[in-house]
Design a protein around this motif. Structure first.
Motif, PDB file in Angstrom:
ATOM      1  N   LEU A 169      -6.756  -2.176   8.074  1.00  0.00           N
ATOM      2  CA  LEU A 169      -6.646  -1.415   6.909  1.00  0.00           C
ATOM      3  C   LEU A 169      -7.338   0.104   7.414  1.00  0.00           C
ATOM      4  CD1 LEU A 169      -5.943  -0.517   3.677  1.00  0.00           C
ATOM      5  CD2 LEU A 169      -8.316  -1.651   3.561  1.00  0.00           C
ATOM      6  N   ARG A 214       2.436  -1.582   4.250  1.00  0.00           N
ATOM      7  CA  ARG A 214       2.293   0.024   4.033  1.00  0.00           C
ATOM      8  C   ARG A 214       3.577   0.655   3.899  1.00  0.00           C
ATOM      9  NH1 ARG A 214      -1.209   5.041   6.895  1.00  0.00           N
ATOM     10  NH2 ARG A 214      -0.986   6.426   4.916  1.00  0.00           N
ATOM     11  N   LYS A 218       3.433  -3.316   8.566  1.00  0.00           N
ATOM     12  CA  LYS A 218       3.070  -4.579   8.252  1.00  0.00           C
ATOM     13  C   LYS A 218       1.699  -5.166   8.981  1.00  0.00           C
ATOM     14  CE  LYS A 218       6.247  -7.609   7.158  1.00  0.00           C
ATOM     15  NZ  LYS A 218       7.519  -8.384   7.401  1.00  0.00           N
ATOM     16  N   TRP A 219       0.965  -5.559   8.388  1.00  0.00           N
ATOM     17  CA  TRP A 219      -0.180  -6.287   9.053  1.00  0.00           C
ATOM     18  C   TRP A 219       0.136  -7.540   9.838  1.00  0.00           C
ATOM     19  CZ3 TRP A 219      -2.932 -10.928   7.001  1.00  0.00           C
ATOM     20  CH2 TRP A 219      -3.985 -11.493   7.975  1.00  0.00           C
ATOM     21  N   LEU A 271       0.883  -1.074   0.036  1.00  0.00           N
ATOM     22  CA  LEU A 271       0.127   0.046  -0.072  1.00  0.00           C
ATOM     23  C   LEU A 271       0.853   1.312  -0.062  1.00  0.00           C
ATOM     24  CD1 LEU A 271      -2.429  -1.086   2.900  1.00  0.00           C
ATOM     25  CD2 LEU A 271      -2.541  -1.731   0.509  1.00  0.00           C
ATOM     26  N   ASP A 272       0.822   2.114  -0.871  1.00  0.00           N
ATOM     27  CA  ASP A 272       1.532   3.322  -1.030  1.00  0.00           C
ATOM     28  C   ASP A 272       0.469   4.328  -1.412  1.00  0.00           C
ATOM     29  OD1 ASP A 272       3.134   5.394  -1.621  1.00  0.00           O
ATOM     30  OD2 ASP A 272       4.350   4.693  -2.916  1.00  0.00           O
ATOM     31  N   PHE A 273      -0.086   4.980  -0.203  1.00  0.00           N
ATOM     32  CA  PHE A 273      -1.088   6.171  -0.774  1.00  0.00           C
ATOM     33  C   PHE A 273      -0.708   7.504  -1.033  1.00  0.00           C
ATOM     34  CE2 PHE A 273      -2.752   3.052   2.591  1.00  0.00           C
ATOM     35  CZ  PHE A 273      -3.885   2.607   1.849  1.00  0.00           C
ATOM     36  N   SER A 298       8.727   3.367  -0.841  1.00  0.00           N
ATOM     37  CA  SER A 298       8.042   2.308  -1.612  1.00  0.00           C
ATOM     38  C   SER A 298       8.862   1.103  -2.118  1.00  0.00           C
ATOM     39  CB  SER A 298       7.592   3.074  -3.124  1.00  0.00           C
ATOM     40  OG  SER A 298       6.393   4.198  -2.741  1.00  0.00           O
ATOM     41  N   LEU A 326      -5.480   2.531   9.763  1.00  0.00           N
ATOM     42  CA  LEU A 326      -4.288   3.316   9.227  1.00  0.00           C
ATOM     43  C   LEU A 326      -4.362   4.817   9.404  1.00  0.00           C
ATOM     44  CD1 LEU A 326      -3.398   1.286   6.239  1.00  0.00           C
ATOM     45  CD2 LEU A 326      -2.232   1.240   8.472  1.00  0.00           C
ATOM     46  N   LEU A 348      -0.285  -7.624   4.203  1.00  0.00           N
ATOM     47  CA  LEU A 348      -0.482  -6.287   3.727  1.00  0.00           C
ATOM     48  C   LEU A 348       0.725  -5.465   4.250  1.00  0.00           C
ATOM     49  CD1 LEU A 348      -4.266  -5.501   4.420  1.00  0.00           C
ATOM     50  CD2 LEU A 348      -3.254  -6.275   2.329  1.00  0.00           C
ATOM     51  N   ARG A 353      -9.094   2.701   0.366  1.00  0.00           N
ATOM     52  CA  ARG A 353      -9.362   1.686   1.367  1.00  0.00           C
ATOM     53  C   ARG A 353     -10.739   0.830   1.139  1.00  0.00           C
ATOM     54  NH1 ARG A 353      -8.298   4.228   7.284  1.00  0.00           N
ATOM     55  NH2 ARG A 353      -9.681   5.748   6.477  1.00  0.00           N
TER      56      ARG A 353
END
Length: 207
Positions: A178, A151, A158-159, A116-118, A192, A181, A149, A130
């Protein structure tokens, strides 16, 4: 293929095995108009006895000509089968381009990590991301074996430490994680890449 819609996909492959390609259909509704080499003329010459006797079909791929001898009933039988095959293809394409598959494609690997890279997403965009991720978790990850997952952030999140077996509980846990976050978190130019490297470090992961 994913488990969902697999029955229709198998039905389509069954139709293909029952001779629905152009060559197979032509061989059942007629015969090829032959050419032979005539020594005295020094060239290939096609027979002419069928000219005007049968309807003819010329294949665009190789220019071969088929004399069509089938009765109307057999032609209509193939029309029905072809229309059924076309309808199955349309249904398959609609399924492949619907819901989460429209955004993510079809997840086919059995063990994956979603990075995940928002970036600088606005709060509204962050929630949309999300929502989309929750959709793919529910619709597609329930068909595979393991997932995780990660981020991308300055302090990577990490999840789970490693990819985790898919169960109803773990999928719901991932969705909860998620949505807990923070919208904004410190990032770096390398976050990233670091998240991707961390995902690849799990030897069980295939994608």
């Amino acid at each position: 293929q994913p488990l969902i819609s697999s029955s229709k996909w198998l039905q389509l492959h069954g139709l293909k095995r029952k001779k629905l390609s152009l060559s197979q259909i032509l061989s059942q509704v007629g015969f090829q108009h032959r050419k032979d080499y005539v020594t005295t003329l020094g060239k290939l010459v096609a027979s002419r006895y069928a000219d005007g006797l049968f309807p003819q079909y010329k294949r665009a791929q190789d220019g071969s000509v088929y004399n069509l001898t089938a009765k109307k009933e057999l032609i209509l039988h193939f029309v029905d089968r072809l229309m059924g095959a076309i309808e199955l293809y349309k249904q398959r394409m609609e399924w492949l381009t619907s819901e989460s598959r429209q955004i993510f494609g079809v997840v086919q690997e059995q063990c994956i990590v979603i990075v995940l890279d928002f970036g600088t997403a606005s709060p509204t965009e962050f929630d949309r991301c999300r929502d989309a991720l929750s959709m793919v978790l529910v619709e597609q990850l329930t068909q595979i074996a393991k997932f995780n997952l990660i981020r991308a952030a300055q302090d990577l999140m990490k999840w789970q430490q490693k990819s985790t077996p898919v169960t109803e509980h773990t999928v719901m846990s991932a969705i909860t994680w998620l949505w807990e976050l923070d919208h904004m978190t410190a990032a770096s130019h390398t976050s990233s890449a670091e998240a991707l490297l961390e995902a690849m470090s799990d030897e069980a992961v295939s994608s």
